[in-house]
Scaffold this motif. Structure first.
Motif, PDB file in Angstrom:
ATOM      1  N   ARG A 124      -0.125   1.931   4.393  1.00 51.30           N
ATOM      2  CA  ARG A 124      -0.537   1.078   5.506  1.00 51.30           C
ATOM      3  C   ARG A 124      -1.963   0.576   5.350  1.00 51.30           C
ATOM      4  O   ARG A 124      -2.412  -0.278   6.132  1.00 51.30           O
ATOM      5  CB  ARG A 124      -0.413   1.844   6.822  1.00 51.30           C
ATOM      6  CG  ARG A 124      -1.242   3.097   6.928  1.00 51.30           C
ATOM      7  CD  ARG A 124      -0.857   3.890   8.159  1.00 51.30           C
ATOM      8  NE  ARG A 124      -1.671   5.089   8.342  1.00 51.30           N
ATOM      9  CZ  ARG A 124      -2.792   5.126   9.059  1.00 51.30           C
ATOM     10  NH1 ARG A 124      -3.225   4.029   9.660  1.00 51.30           N
ATOM     11  NH2 ARG A 124      -3.475   6.244   9.168  1.00 51.30           N
ATOM     12  N   PHE A 125      -2.685   1.074   4.359  1.00 55.83           N
ATOM     13  CA  PHE A 125      -4.041   0.610   4.099  1.00 55.83           C
ATOM     14  C   PHE A 125      -4.077  -0.474   3.013  1.00 55.83           C
ATOM     15  O   PHE A 125      -5.164  -0.838   2.554  1.00 55.83           O
ATOM     16  CB  PHE A 125      -4.927   1.789   3.670  1.00 55.83           C
ATOM     17  CG  PHE A 125      -5.031   2.868   4.692  1.00 55.83           C
ATOM     18  CD1 PHE A 125      -5.808   2.698   5.827  1.00 55.83           C
ATOM     19  CD2 PHE A 125      -4.327   4.053   4.528  1.00 55.83           C
ATOM     20  CE1 PHE A 125      -5.893   3.699   6.779  1.00 55.83           C
ATOM     21  CE2 PHE A 125      -4.402   5.056   5.481  1.00 55.83           C
ATOM     22  CZ  PHE A 125      -5.188   4.879   6.615  1.00 55.83           C
ATOM     23  N   SER A 126      -2.943  -0.956   2.584  1.00 56.26           N
ATOM     24  CA  SER A 126      -2.911  -2.014   1.570  1.00 56.26           C
ATOM     25  C   SER A 126      -3.465  -3.316   2.143  1.00 56.26           C
ATOM     26  O   SER A 126      -3.528  -3.510   3.368  1.00 56.26           O
ATOM     27  CB  SER A 126      -1.479  -2.232   1.090  1.00 56.26           C
ATOM     28  OG  SER A 126      -0.950  -1.049   0.523  1.00 56.26           O
ATOM     29  N   LYS A 127      -3.858  -4.206   1.270  1.00 51.64           N
ATOM     30  CA  LYS A 127      -4.416  -5.490   1.709  1.00 51.64           C
ATOM     31  C   LYS A 127      -3.364  -6.414   2.299  1.00 51.64           C
ATOM     32  O   LYS A 127      -3.701  -7.408   2.935  1.00 51.64           O
ATOM     33  CB  LYS A 127      -5.105  -6.180   0.522  1.00 51.64           C
ATOM     34  CG  LYS A 127      -6.319  -5.438   0.001  1.00 51.64           C
ATOM     35  CD  LYS A 127      -6.969  -6.217  -1.127  1.00 51.64           C
ATOM     36  CE  LYS A 127      -8.215  -5.490  -1.642  1.00 51.64           C
ATOM     37  NZ  LYS A 127      -8.867  -6.226  -2.766  1.00 51.64           N
ATOM     38  N   HIS A 128      -2.089  -6.139   2.026  1.00 47.42           N
ATOM     39  CA  HIS A 128      -0.973  -6.950   2.539  1.00 47.42           C
ATOM     40  C   HIS A 128      -1.084  -8.408   2.081  1.00 47.42           C
ATOM     41  O   HIS A 128      -0.697  -9.331   2.795  1.00 47.42           O
ATOM     42  CB  HIS A 128      -0.928  -6.894   4.072  1.00 47.42           C
ATOM     43  CG  HIS A 128      -0.507  -5.555   4.593  1.00 47.42           C
ATOM     44  ND1 HIS A 128      -0.006  -5.372   5.856  1.00 47.42           N
ATOM     45  CD2 HIS A 128      -0.519  -4.326   4.026  1.00 47.42           C
ATOM     46  CE1 HIS A 128       0.277  -4.089   6.049  1.00 47.42           C
ATOM     47  NE2 HIS A 128      -0.036  -3.436   4.922  1.00 47.42           N
ATOM     48  N   ARG A 129      -1.610  -8.581   0.879  1.00 43.86           N
ATOM     49  CA  ARG A 129      -1.681  -9.933   0.306  1.00 43.86           C
ATOM     50  C   ARG A 129      -0.448 -10.236  -0.525  1.00 43.86           C
ATOM     51  O   ARG A 129       0.075 -11.345  -0.469  1.00 43.86           O
ATOM     52  CB  ARG A 129      -2.940 -10.052  -0.564  1.00 43.86           C
ATOM     53  CG  ARG A 129      -3.249 -11.479  -0.952  1.00 43.86           C
ATOM     54  CD  ARG A 129      -4.521 -11.549  -1.775  1.00 43.86           C
ATOM     55  NE  ARG A 129      -4.876 -12.926  -2.099  1.00 43.86           N
ATOM     56  CZ  ARG A 129      -5.870 -13.262  -2.912  1.00 43.86           C
ATOM     57  NH1 ARG A 129      -6.631 -12.303  -3.460  1.00 43.86           N
ATOM     58  NH2 ARG A 129      -6.123 -14.535  -3.173  1.00 43.86           N
ATOM     59  N   PHE A 130       0.003  -9.242  -1.296  1.00 43.73           N
ATOM     60  CA  PHE A 130       1.234  -9.360  -2.071  1.00 43.73           C
ATOM     61  C   PHE A 130       2.090  -8.135  -1.768  1.00 43.73           C
ATOM     62  O   PHE A 130       1.566  -7.035  -1.599  1.00 43.73           O
ATOM     63  CB  PHE A 130       0.969  -9.444  -3.580  1.00 43.73           C
ATOM     64  CG  PHE A 130      -0.054 -10.463  -3.974  1.00 43.73           C
ATOM     65  CD1 PHE A 130       0.255 -11.812  -3.917  1.00 43.73           C
ATOM     66  CD2 PHE A 130      -1.319 -10.085  -4.387  1.00 43.73           C
ATOM     67  CE1 PHE A 130      -0.685 -12.766  -4.267  1.00 43.73           C
ATOM     68  CE2 PHE A 130      -2.255 -11.022  -4.746  1.00 43.73           C
ATOM     69  CZ  PHE A 130      -1.943 -12.372  -4.678  1.00 43.73           C
ATOM     70  N   THR A 131       3.386  -8.333  -1.748  1.00 47.95           N
ATOM     71  CA  THR A 131       4.300  -7.214  -1.555  1.00 47.95           C
ATOM     72  C   THR A 131       4.689  -6.625  -2.908  1.00 47.95           C
ATOM     73  O   THR A 131       4.605  -7.296  -3.944  1.00 47.95           O
ATOM     74  CB  THR A 131       5.551  -7.652  -0.797  1.00 47.95           C
ATOM     75  OG1 THR A 131       6.263  -8.628  -1.593  1.00 47.95           O
ATOM     76  CG2 THR A 131       5.195  -8.255   0.546  1.00 47.95           C
ATOM     77  N   GLN A 132       5.121  -5.383  -2.892  1.00 50.14           N
ATOM     78  CA  GLN A 132       5.557  -4.747  -4.142  1.00 50.14           C
ATOM     79  C   GLN A 132       6.783  -5.426  -4.750  1.00 50.14           C
ATOM     80  O   GLN A 132       6.840  -5.574  -5.977  1.00 50.14           O
ATOM     81  CB  GLN A 132       5.835  -3.263  -3.886  1.00 50.14           C
ATOM     82  CG  GLN A 132       4.605  -2.450  -3.556  1.00 50.14           C
ATOM     83  CD  GLN A 132       4.888  -0.960  -3.525  1.00 50.14           C
ATOM     84  OE1 GLN A 132       4.516  -0.212  -4.433  1.00 50.14           O
ATOM     85  NE2 GLN A 132       5.574  -0.524  -2.481  1.00 50.14           N
ATOM     86  N   PRO A 133       7.787  -5.852  -3.968  1.00 51.59           N
ATOM     87  CA  PRO A 133       8.902  -6.590  -4.584  1.00 51.59           C
ATOM     88  C   PRO A 133       8.466  -7.876  -5.260  1.00 51.59           C
ATOM     89  O   PRO A 133       9.018  -8.252  -6.305  1.00 51.59           O
ATOM     90  CB  PRO A 133       9.839  -6.861  -3.403  1.00 51.59           C
ATOM     91  CG  PRO A 133       9.568  -5.768  -2.442  1.00 51.59           C
ATOM     92  CD  PRO A 133       8.105  -5.499  -2.565  1.00 51.59           C
ATOM     93  N   GLN A 134       7.471  -8.561  -4.709  1.00 51.16           N
ATOM     94  CA  GLN A 134       6.995  -9.789  -5.353  1.00 51.16           C
ATOM     95  C   GLN A 134       6.355  -9.488  -6.702  1.00 51.16           C
ATOM     96  O   GLN A 134       6.606 -10.204  -7.689  1.00 51.16           O
ATOM     97  CB  GLN A 134       5.993 -10.489  -4.441  1.00 51.16           C
ATOM     98  CG  GLN A 134       6.602 -11.138  -3.213  1.00 51.16           C
ATOM     99  CD  GLN A 134       5.555 -11.714  -2.284  1.00 51.16           C
ATOM    100  OE1 GLN A 134       4.383 -11.347  -2.349  1.00 51.16           O
ATOM    101  NE2 GLN A 134       5.980 -12.605  -1.398  1.00 51.16           N
ATOM    102  N   LEU A 135       5.546  -8.460  -6.770  1.00 50.95           N
ATOM    103  CA  LEU A 135       4.894  -8.112  -8.040  1.00 50.95           C
ATOM    104  C   LEU A 135       5.914  -7.626  -9.066  1.00 50.95           C
ATOM    105  O   LEU A 135       5.797  -7.948 -10.262  1.00 50.95           O
ATOM    106  CB  LEU A 135       3.834  -7.038  -7.802  1.00 50.95           C
ATOM    107  CG  LEU A 135       2.660  -7.451  -6.898  1.00 50.95           C
ATOM    108  CD1 LEU A 135       1.706  -6.286  -6.704  1.00 50.95           C
ATOM    109  CD2 LEU A 135       1.925  -8.645  -7.491  1.00 50.95           C
ATOM    110  N   LEU A 136       6.928  -6.873  -8.625  1.00 49.43           N
ATOM    111  CA  LEU A 136       7.964  -6.438  -9.562  1.00 49.43           C
ATOM    112  C   LEU A 136       8.776  -7.626 -10.069  1.00 49.43           C
ATOM    113  O   LEU A 136       9.146  -7.672 -11.256  1.00 49.43           O
ATOM    114  CB  LEU A 136       8.880  -5.415  -8.892  1.00 49.43           C
ATOM    115  CG  LEU A 136      10.035  -4.870  -9.748  1.00 49.43           C
ATOM    116  CD1 LEU A 136       9.503  -4.205 -11.012  1.00 49.43           C
ATOM    117  CD2 LEU A 136      10.882  -3.888  -8.952  1.00 49.43           C
TER     118      LEU A 136
END
Length: 404
Positions: free
Chosen positions: A27-39
């Motif tokens: 919950r402390f992520s920047k929320h700029r990119f999601t993990q599914p998008q990077l994968l």
């Protein structure tokens, strides 16, 4: 653009990655990119054999690709590299199982599985360059260890069921039980095909007792082998079903020709992860073509009003007068294939094949045969009837009645 074929792959990669990973790591992520998008971007890199910097440049150039991945901004190449380093092998395995589930759908028949391994290079340097260096140095040169990629495939569908990567060279016989156990989770196995590298009595017993499948592994030619199953393979080897094992070599060839033949990285962990992503990208490639629509396909019934917008005045008049039923249209994916309209429930423009073809051509065969025996006035075999003389006479007669 040349990369228009990436859009279906990007959509499939994002759908699979969404089922595997949560949107954010914490919950402390920047929320700029999601993990599914990077994968999905990493799978695109393996699909096109891009480097991290090339992936960043391509995403900046093509807004259609960013829209398919739902990216509001372009990730930096360091962001992709850091995500690759913290990506776990179990995540890639879950993505592979998700692609297997989508490709197999609800099939429950036992499959024929083949297992084998191949080598992947960590650089883009060719073997010809190494041979030239050895010729100039007048002797062999020390080479870095290469990567061994082991896979289990379904020889009928030609998809990957399980995979593993390690540093080569080495014996792969001990890796067979673990790989087959993972493959059995995605599909029931009926026959296991492997070459003599995996020959051992323990492997035969694991396949037949643990999986309940038939094992076909040739015994090594070093005298009479020990063990009942190995002795049986040595004396009466089933050659005909074993021929299907060669299809795994076709999969290796397709992966290296269409995707990539290397697993780049400075560390062994990075190279292993690149190899696993290569197998995941291959299954996504098959999944993309599994649901792609190609060629001429017959669409469902459409409203006659939609059809008359694309017809000339004579054809639209004919459609309005006959009316009543729906109109079946053969839609095409490209402009080279012509369309053909036939009337639906109320009746057809031609009552039979005899009305469709002139009298002097009736003995040649039916006009509407899809593969052969077409009307001799159309020797090319095309199915379009827009210039057929009988059809033109019918259209002119109906038009004259409407004008009168």
């Amino acid at each position: 653009m040349a990369e228009v074929g990436l859009l279906p792959f990007a959509r499939v990669a994002l759908q699979v990655a969404t089922q595997v990973l949560p949107p954010y790591r914490s919950r402390f992520s920047k929320h700029r990119f999601t993990q599914p998008q990077l994968l999905a971007v990493l799978c695109l890199m393996r699909y096109e054999d891009w480097t991290f910097r090339e992936a960043e440049v391509r995403l900046r150039e093509h807004h259609e690709l960013r829209a398919a991945l739902r990216l509001r901004a372009v990730p930096d190449y360091t962001t992709l590299y850091r995500f690759l380093r913290r990506l776990e092998d179990d995540t890639v395995d879950r993505g592979l199982q998700e692609t297997v589930r989508r490709l197999r759908r609800r099939r429950s028949r036992p499959i024929s599985a083949a297992i084998d391994g191949t080598g992947l290079s960590d650089t883009s340097v060719s073997t010809f360059f190494h041979r030239r260096l050895e010729q100039h140095a007048h002797g062999p040169r020390p080479r870095r260890p290469w990567l061994k990629w082991l896979i289990v495939v379904d020889v009928r569908q030609q998809i990957l069921l399980a995979q593993r990567a390690r540093q080569g060279p080495g014996c792969d016989a001990r890796a067979l039980p673990g790989l087959l156990d993972v493959a059995a989770q995605g599909a029931p196995i009926g026959v296991v095909l492997a070459d003599a590298e995996f020959d051992s009595e323990a492997n035969h017993q694991h396949i037949r007792q643990r999986l309940g499948a038939k094992s076909i592994i040739p015994a090594r030619r070093r005298g009479v082998p020990n063990g009942a199953i190995r002795n049986q393979m040595f004396r009466a080897f089933p050659k005909k079903p074993y021929r299907q094992r060669s299809k795994i070599e076709s999969i290796f060839s397709a992966v290296k020709r269409k995707l990539s033949s290397r697993a780049p990285g400075r560390s062994l962990a990075t190279q292993v992860r690149q190899a696993l992503l290569l197998g995941l990208a291959y299954n996504m490639y098959r999944l993309r073509h599994r649901f792609a629509q190609g060629g001429c396909q017959q669409s469902p019934s459409v409203d006659s009003k939609q059809l008359t917008t694309n017809l000339n005045p004579l054809e639209s008049t004919l459609t309005k007068n006959i009316g009543g039923g729906g109109v079946m249209v053969n839609q095409t994916c490209n402009e080279a294939c012509l369309s053909r309209a036939t009337i639906g429930s109320e009746g057809s423009l031609f009552a039979s094949d005899e009305d469709a073809c002139p009298e002097e051509h009736r003995e040649e065969g039916p006009l509407l045969n899809p593969t052969k025996n077409v009307c001799p006035e159309r020797p090319s075999g095309a199915r379009d009837l827009s210039s057929h003389p009988t059809r033109m006479r019918v259209l002119r007669s109906i038009a004259k009645k409407d004008l009168s």
